[in-house]
Design a protein around this motif. Structure first.
Motif, mmCIF file in Angstrom:
data_model
loop_
_atom_site.group_PDB
_atom_site.id
_atom_site.type_symbol
_atom_site.label_atom_id
_atom_site.label_comp_id
_atom_site.label_asym_id
_atom_site.label_seq_id
_atom_site.Cartn_x
_atom_site.Cartn_y
_atom_site.Cartn_z
ATOM 1 N N GLN C 165 0.856 -1.184 0.000
ATOM 2 C CA GLN C 165 0.000 0.000 0.000
ATOM 3 C C GLN C 165 0.887 1.227 0.000
ATOM 4 O O GLN C 165 1.934 1.236 0.645
ATOM 5 C CB GLN C 165 -0.834 0.010 1.271
ATOM 6 C CG GLN C 165 -2.229 -0.500 1.058
ATOM 7 C CD GLN C 165 -3.061 -0.250 2.278
ATOM 8 O OE1 GLN C 165 -2.562 -0.057 3.368
ATOM 9 N NE2 GLN C 165 -4.354 -0.245 2.087
ATOM 10 N N ILE C 167 0.612 5.795 0.051
ATOM 11 C CA ILE C 167 -0.327 6.789 0.564
ATOM 12 C C ILE C 167 -1.371 7.170 -0.475
ATOM 13 O O ILE C 167 -2.365 7.806 -0.151
ATOM 14 C CB ILE C 167 0.386 8.047 1.123
ATOM 15 C CG1 ILE C 167 1.256 8.704 0.058
ATOM 16 C CG2 ILE C 167 1.213 7.718 2.340
ATOM 17 C CD1 ILE C 167 1.791 10.036 0.498
ATOM 18 N N LEU C 168 -1.157 6.749 -1.723
ATOM 19 C CA LEU C 168 -2.173 7.063 -2.730
ATOM 20 C C LEU C 168 -3.284 6.014 -2.745
ATOM 21 O O LEU C 168 -4.424 6.315 -3.056
ATOM 22 C CB LEU C 168 -1.536 7.149 -4.113
ATOM 23 C CG LEU C 168 -0.558 8.297 -4.297
ATOM 24 C CD1 LEU C 168 0.011 8.273 -5.706
ATOM 25 C CD2 LEU C 168 -1.229 9.626 -4.034
ATOM 26 N N THR C 169 -2.945 4.770 -2.440
ATOM 27 C CA THR C 169 -3.977 3.728 -2.492
ATOM 28 C C THR C 169 -4.534 3.417 -1.105
ATOM 29 O O THR C 169 -5.530 2.724 -0.997
ATOM 30 C CB THR C 169 -3.411 2.423 -3.076
ATOM 31 O OG1 THR C 169 -2.284 2.031 -2.290
ATOM 32 C CG2 THR C 169 -2.989 2.600 -4.512
ATOM 33 N N TRP C 170 -3.911 3.933 -0.060
ATOM 34 C CA TRP C 170 -4.378 3.641 1.293
ATOM 35 C C TRP C 170 -5.784 4.164 1.472
ATOM 36 O O TRP C 170 -6.149 5.209 0.950
ATOM 37 C CB TRP C 170 -3.455 4.311 2.303
ATOM 38 C CG TRP C 170 -3.847 4.073 3.718
ATOM 39 C CD1 TRP C 170 -3.546 2.985 4.456
ATOM 40 C CD2 TRP C 170 -4.607 4.944 4.552
ATOM 41 N NE1 TRP C 170 -4.084 3.122 5.714
ATOM 42 C CE2 TRP C 170 -4.741 4.298 5.798
ATOM 43 C CE3 TRP C 170 -5.199 6.190 4.380
ATOM 44 C CZ2 TRP C 170 -5.438 4.862 6.866
ATOM 45 C CZ3 TRP C 170 -5.893 6.751 5.427
ATOM 46 C CH2 TRP C 170 -6.011 6.100 6.664
ATOM 47 N N LYS C 171 -6.584 3.422 2.242
ATOM 48 C CA LYS C 171 -7.916 3.920 2.567
ATOM 49 C C LYS C 171 -8.198 3.692 4.042
ATOM 50 O O LYS C 171 -7.636 2.794 4.665
ATOM 51 C CB LYS C 171 -8.968 3.243 1.700
ATOM 52 C CG LYS C 171 -8.948 1.738 1.808
ATOM 53 C CD LYS C 171 -10.095 1.115 1.061
ATOM 54 C CE LYS C 171 -10.171 -0.356 1.410
ATOM 55 N NZ LYS C 171 -11.274 -1.062 0.902
ATOM 56 N N TRP C 172 -9.107 4.486 4.553
ATOM 57 C CA TRP C 172 -9.471 4.360 5.958
ATOM 58 C C TRP C 172 -10.117 3.006 6.183
ATOM 59 O O TRP C 172 -10.977 2.591 5.404
ATOM 60 C CB TRP C 172 -10.450 5.459 6.355
ATOM 61 C CG TRP C 172 -9.779 6.734 6.669
ATOM 62 C CD1 TRP C 172 -9.578 7.778 5.812
ATOM 63 C CD2 TRP C 172 -9.216 7.134 7.916
ATOM 64 N NE1 TRP C 172 -8.910 8.785 6.456
ATOM 65 C CE2 TRP C 172 -8.680 8.420 7.751
ATOM 66 C CE3 TRP C 172 -9.098 6.513 9.166
ATOM 67 C CZ2 TRP C 172 -8.051 9.105 8.775
ATOM 68 C CZ3 TRP C 172 -8.475 7.204 10.182
ATOM 69 C CH2 TRP C 172 -7.950 8.486 9.987
ATOM 70 N N PRO C 173 -9.735 2.326 7.245
ATOM 71 C CA PRO C 173 -10.350 1.024 7.518
ATOM 72 C C PRO C 173 -11.755 1.183 8.095
ATOM 73 O O PRO C 173 -12.133 2.276 8.543
ATOM 74 C CB PRO C 173 -9.414 0.410 8.556
ATOM 75 C CG PRO C 173 -8.788 1.576 9.237
ATOM 76 C CD PRO C 173 -8.725 2.697 8.231
ATOM 77 N N TYR C 174 -12.485 0.112 8.062
ATOM 78 C CA TYR C 174 -13.817 0.072 8.662
ATOM 79 C C TYR C 174 -13.667 0.291 10.167
ATOM 80 O O TYR C 174 -12.828 -0.344 10.809
ATOM 81 C CB TYR C 174 -14.422 -1.296 8.386
ATOM 82 C CG TYR C 174 -15.863 -1.441 8.740
ATOM 83 C CD1 TYR C 174 -16.840 -0.939 7.897
ATOM 84 C CD2 TYR C 174 -16.256 -2.092 9.893
ATOM 85 C CE1 TYR C 174 -18.173 -1.080 8.208
ATOM 86 C CE2 TYR C 174 -17.587 -2.234 10.215
ATOM 87 C CZ TYR C 174 -18.547 -1.725 9.368
ATOM 88 O OH TYR C 174 -19.866 -1.865 9.673
#
Lengths: 358, 547, 183
Positions: C165, C167-174
């Motif tokens: 991952q 910082i461009l593809t990272w997403k906030w987790p559930y």
């Protein structure tokens, strides 16, 4: 990243569900005080008993559902449900009425639907309707105001009657119960009397009615005693709006709709239809407007949707009161509108910033 | 407190908003001073929205202050300059301030302490320059929005064809709690702000300029009113304090009564908004020739004994700044970049200050208590009452929680600005904003994967087509060999040439597809909420390359 | 009693005919279903579903020959999407077809590659570049992580590397809720 720090915002306002519920309970106190003043200690015993049953049922259900008990039970929502249901039960109803009703409300109407936040129907009203349908006699035996009872029951006497069915020696239960004002009105209208005739018979001032040994059911502007209980709930409800615990939309829409409906019919035929003031200050009108219909879980959610929802309850209440089979109509009106909530929510969304309300 | 000209202007209101405790006074008692030069500066190549910059210096190279170290790649991008003179000691992945805690490409500089500037000069008369050239200078200076989002500034100063910019708004609202860097800048350097304002106004040919400041900053209001006295086309407008008024679209509504279309830009309604810090940076770039290499940063929170604002070189490690303000690292329960409403918590204390670092909030456990457990939503609607975009967060939550992403989008998930008002007021302590961020991220990921699988499908289909064709060709060749006598030499050659042309064309097509894919693979830097760029277009399915 | 039975029977017949007519009259022509199913598949072309590619698998699902839980690269998302599309109950991934793994890309160790072109022939999406006796390389952005090139390589120089991952593809987790986890 299992130690991910929390997402913004990092600061929260002091609001909590527990606080909200406690404020709702606080706001019920004026209504409760007036209730006790006019109708005796029965309600307080019912409330205490209902709360105990509700909290126990909630704890059992939470542990059956394998949820942590303490964080969920401390939201106090079960207590509010129990109090509201207790208000809907006649003060001299036997203990098992309250017990069954509360159990049904908490277990079936609340937890079987997934617990707080997931129940589509107002648990207190589901409990009440179940009782009304199953035990119509017990549920319609209300008491007149205490000063017209042959004997003013004390706290212990109330408790003994509720839990054992024993009255103090020499007294018969018939002397302590009568139909509620709305019920009486409906029955008498059904017998062909006009509102003014009924009022003339049953709305006398105290001295005359004692002389004629008639129990007055009409007060100054609503049901005898009930009018002041309604004023108490109104005061508590206005405080809730002031504290922003509830929105103004549902009460205003509901009372507005009920008032408008009754005014129209009252103007059309005052002999057959009671006045708007009577409707607004009798039965559970104010309790419903500020405490029952405003239950956020089961109400519509957008401000405009809440106007529709409240108005729907007001109209249904009047229809059921005027032409339906039951004297008071809060529970049925609320449950019917609960069913309409998904569709109201679908059609009444606020206009989003920068959009043209499509 | 607002006196003077500002009082006559009509102001509007936006829906919702909250009033969190502000804690701004603690960091405004000391004057701003330059932070000490650290031993090491770390400059991420991606400090802005858009594509990362591309290094143009090598490891070990000596560099001068103000020298461009990395150039922008593509339209939405910004260069990175040397904050001081020294040596580039490393180019590689280092931890950067980002909610993920991940590392990203950075340049590491060891300062030589001499602060030797590269040759630079001010623009003598910017009014003589065409706006496009001014924009180019702003781009070359690496200026991005300093209010927090970090959108390359020059793009906003381009009104496009036939667009008339009626109003230029300078945003000095600073509605987030704790942050005071704009306040201090307005108090101490109003002339810089004014200088930048004039440059931007010229670039846009804007008719009127408004400087919006919340009425809890009387000194800043007075300072700018004094600086702009006698300027008929500039008005300092004190606005009543409410969070999130600093959000561009909300501020435009307050000042003009107009709503920026949900899918549009402020430009569409003839308004451009710029942060006061950005204006000051523009002033330095144009009137002094200095690129963006430093910024004001608020260092505050219960864990620092002397909270204040510092003028910080980009790349300075945050722990050095906390130390400079007598901070106690042991007392920091949560270190936040930005404010408590929209900032993000950092995983470590030694991360570098970047262009969008407006505040370093070293919060103790009593400043920002740990999150409380999430209870069920009771649909009370407090969130909807607080939402400045007039969304229904309780419905969005329901759909996000149950991963019903289509419905979430129907409820305008992507209009959410992640301001945090809904979570702030929620009595059930539901981390609503995180649910919305999760849902947005999931949708973006799905779109990305869909795009990727579409490409794979096309490549696979093409491969099958190629194999079929090769088989057919082989067959044809064999057949031809058998019947060689019947065919003239010339015809066979022609057919071979045809086949070769077909092959080249196929190759070219594949190459073009790839080029397009490459281009797309880079254009995905949209993770910030207040991103200006419209959200949908760059997710549109890839088109077949045209010949 | 008898009239009631007759009336109900007649009604049943009428409605039955009506339904039958509607089924013929309003029949949806063509077979967009295969395309719709294919669109939900991850297009890795890995063959783990036991069909020679995503489209054949989609055709098999449409014909009812294959179940919806045979695609490991698509994982839960694909199964849910297919269940939704075909109005079936979602079920867990069939372990016979493989397990859900982290997304990977192939990387060729260029020092060991002998340029045999076997991997190029195996790649279903032409994501490997190179010519005979020349070192090969993988176009990482085109690689679907299907593993099909690993097996044919005679010198074992292809590794499947997890896609990291950034910082461009990272997403906030559930968001994680300790109270609900207890259940």
């Amino acid at each position: 990243m299992n130690t991910l720090p929390p997402s913004s915002p990092h600061t929260l306002a002091a609001a909590s569900v527990t606080r909200t519920m406690l404020q709702v309970i606080l706001a019920l106190i004026p209504g409760l005080a007036v209730y006790i003043w006019f109708f005796g200690w029965g309600i307080s015993i019912n409330i205490a008993f209902a709360v105990t049953v509700a909290v126990a049922a909630e704890a059992v259900m939470l542990s059956l559902r394998k949820r942590p008990v303490l964080p969920y039970i401390s939201d106090c929502s079960a207590i509010v449900t129990a109090i509201l249901l207790a208000f809907a039960i006649p003060p001299l109803a036997p203990w098992w009425i309250t017990f069954t009703g509360v159990l049904f409300a908490i277990v079936v109407a609340k937890h079987l639907y997934g617990g707080l936040g997931y129940n589509p129907f107002n648990p207190a009203m589901v409990g009440y309707v179940m009782l009304l349908i199953s035990f119509p006699r017990e549920m319609t035996s209300w008491t007149p105001t205490v000063n017209f009872l042959p004997h003013e029951l004390g706290f212990m006497e109330h408790a003994i009657f509720i839990f054992t069915g024993q009255l103090p020696a020499g007294l018969a239960i018939d002397a302590f119960t009568e139909a509620s004002p709305l019920d009486t009105l409906k029955t008498n209208l059904g017998l062909g009397n006009t509102v003014s005739e009924i009022k003339a018979q049953l709305g006398l001032d105290e001295a005359t009615s004692r002389l004629l040994s008639v129990i007055p059911i009409f007060g100054v502007f609503g049901g005898k005693g009930w009018e002041w209980v309604n004023v108490g709930f109104l005061a508590g409800g206005l405080w809730l709006i002031y504290k922003k615990i509830i929105g103004w939309q549902i009460p205003v829409a509901m009372l507005g709709a009920l008032g408008t409906m009754s005014l129209l019919f009252f103007l059309f035929d005052p002999a057959q239809y009671a006045s708007p003031v009577f409707h607004l200050f009798s039965g559970a009108t104010m309790l419903a407007a500020f405490f029952i219909a405003t239950d956020p879980v089961t109400a519509a959610t957008s401000p405009s949707g809440r106007l529709v929802y409240g108005a729907g309850i007001g109209v249904l209440m009047y229809i059921i009161r005027a032409w339906g089979g039951y004297p008071d109509s809060v529970a049925f009106a609320v449950l019917l509108m609960n069913m309409a909530v998904p569709i109201i929510d679908h059609y009444f969304k606020p206009r989003v910033f920068g959009r043209n309300g499509d | 407190m607002s006196q003077g000209a500002g009082t006559t202007r009509r102001l509007w209101k936006f829906h919702g908003g909250v009033h969190p405790p502000l804690h701004k006074d603690i960091s405004t008692t000391l004057p701003v001073r330059a932070a000490r030069l650290p031993d090491r500066l770390v400059l991420p190549l991606h400090q802005h929205i858009g594509e990362p910059a591309e290094p143009i210096v090598g490891k070990g190279e000596k560099i001068l202050k103000g020298q461009m170290l990395a150039r922008p790649q593509g339209y939405v991008s910004a260069p990175v300059h040397a904050p001081t003179s020294g040596t580039v000691t490393d180019i590689g992945n280092h931890p950067v301030p980002h909610p993920s805690g991940l590392s990203a490409p950075c340049l590491v500089i060891e300062p030589d302490g001499e602060e030797r500037w590269i040759d630079h000069q001010a623009v003598e008369d910017y009014t003589a320059l065409p706006p496009s050239e001014l924009r180019n200078l702003i781009r070359e200076a690496g200026i991005v929005g300093l209010g927090g989002a970090g959108f390359p500034a020059y793009i906003k100063y381009n009104p496009g064809h036939q667009k008339v910019i009626q109003t230029l708004i300078l945003n000095g609202v600073e509605c987030e709690p704790y942050i005071t860097c704009d306040d201090m800048l307005m108090r101490e350097a109003p002339q810089d702000i004014l200088g930048g304002l004039r440059v931007i106004q010229h670039a846009l040919q804007a008719r009127e300029c408004l400087i919006a400041i919340e009425d809890n900053k009387p000194q800043a209001i007075a300072s700018l009113q004094q600086a702009t006295a006698g300027c008929d086309d500039i008005e300092v407008v004190p606005v009543p304090t409410v969070y999130p008024q600093g959000s561009e679209k909300q501020l435009i509504k307050v000042l003009t009564g107009k709503e920026v279309p949900a899918d549009g830009l402020a430009l569409n309604i003839g308004v451009v908004c710029a942060n006061v810090g950005t204006a000051a940076a523009v002033h330095r770039a144009i009137n002094r020739g200095e690129p963006l290499i430093s910024r004001y940063v608020t260092i505050t929170g219960g864990a620092v004994a002397a909270p204040r604002n510092l003028d910080v070189l980009l790349g300075t490690p945050m722990n050095a700044l906390i130390g400079e303000c007598d901070g106690d690292p042991a007392r920091i329960a949560r270190l936040i970049m930005g404010g408590p409403m929209m900032g993000f918590a950092l995983h470590r204390h030694d991360l570098p200050v970047i262009k969008t670092t407006n505040c370093i909030l070293a919060a103790t456990a009593s400043d920002l208590p740990p999150p409380r457990p999430e209870l069920p939503c009771i649909r009370c609607g407090a969130c909807a009452d607080a939402c400045p975009v007039n969304l229904l967060p309780q419905q969005l939550y329901w759909y996000s929680k149950h991963r019903n992403l289509d419905r979430a989008q129907e409820y305008d998930l992507f209009d959410c600005i992640e301001c945090g008002c809904c979570s702030y007021v929620c009595p059930s302590h539901i981390p609503l904003v995180q649910y919305f961020r999760y849902a947005k991220g999931d949708i973006w990921t799905q779109e990305r994967e869909k795009e990727k699988s579409d490409i794979a499908r096309r490549r696979h289909e093409f491969r099958q087509f190629r194999i079929e064709r090769e088989k057919a060709e082989r067959k044809a060749r064999r057949a031809r060999k058998k019947a060689d006598g019947a065919q003239s030499e010339r015809e066979r050659k022609k057919a071979e040439i045809q086949a070769a042309i077909a092959r080249t064309q196929a190759r070219r097509q594949a190459a073009m597809k790839e080029a397009e894919k490459r281009r797309k693979a880079h254009g995905r830097g949209r993770q910030k909420a207040m991103d200006e760029s419209p959200r949908a277009p760059d997710n549109a399915p890839e088109k077949e390359p045209r010949k | 009693m008898l009239p009631a039975i007759i009336v109900l029977s007649v009604l049943a017949i009428i409605f039955g005919l009506l339904l039958g007519f509607a089924a013929i009259r309003f029949k949806v022509e063509g077979d967009p279903l295969v395309d719709k199913i294919d669109a939900q598949l991850p297009q890795t072309q890995c063959g783990q579903c036991s069909y020679p590619g995503c489209r054949p698998y989609a055709e098999a699902i449409a014909k009812g020959e294959a179940d919806i839980n045979q695609c490991p690269p698509g994982g839960e998302t694909t199964i849910m999407a297919l269940a939704d599309l075909l109005d079936r109950d979602p079920k867990p991934l069939n372990p016979e077809n493989g397990v859900i793994k982290e997304k990977t890309v192939a990387v060729i160790d260029e020092t060991r590659c002998i340029g045999c072109t076997l991997c190029i022939q195996a790649c279903p999406v032409d994501a490997i570049l190179g010519a005979a006796k020349h070192m090969h390389t993988v176009i990482a952005s085109e690689c679907t992580g299907c593993d099909l090139c690993v097996e044919p390589c005679p010198v074992d120089c292809i590794d499947m590397v997890p896609v990291g991952q950034d910082i461009l593809t990272w997403k906030w987790p559930y968001p994680d809720n300790p109270l609900e986890k207890a259940s």
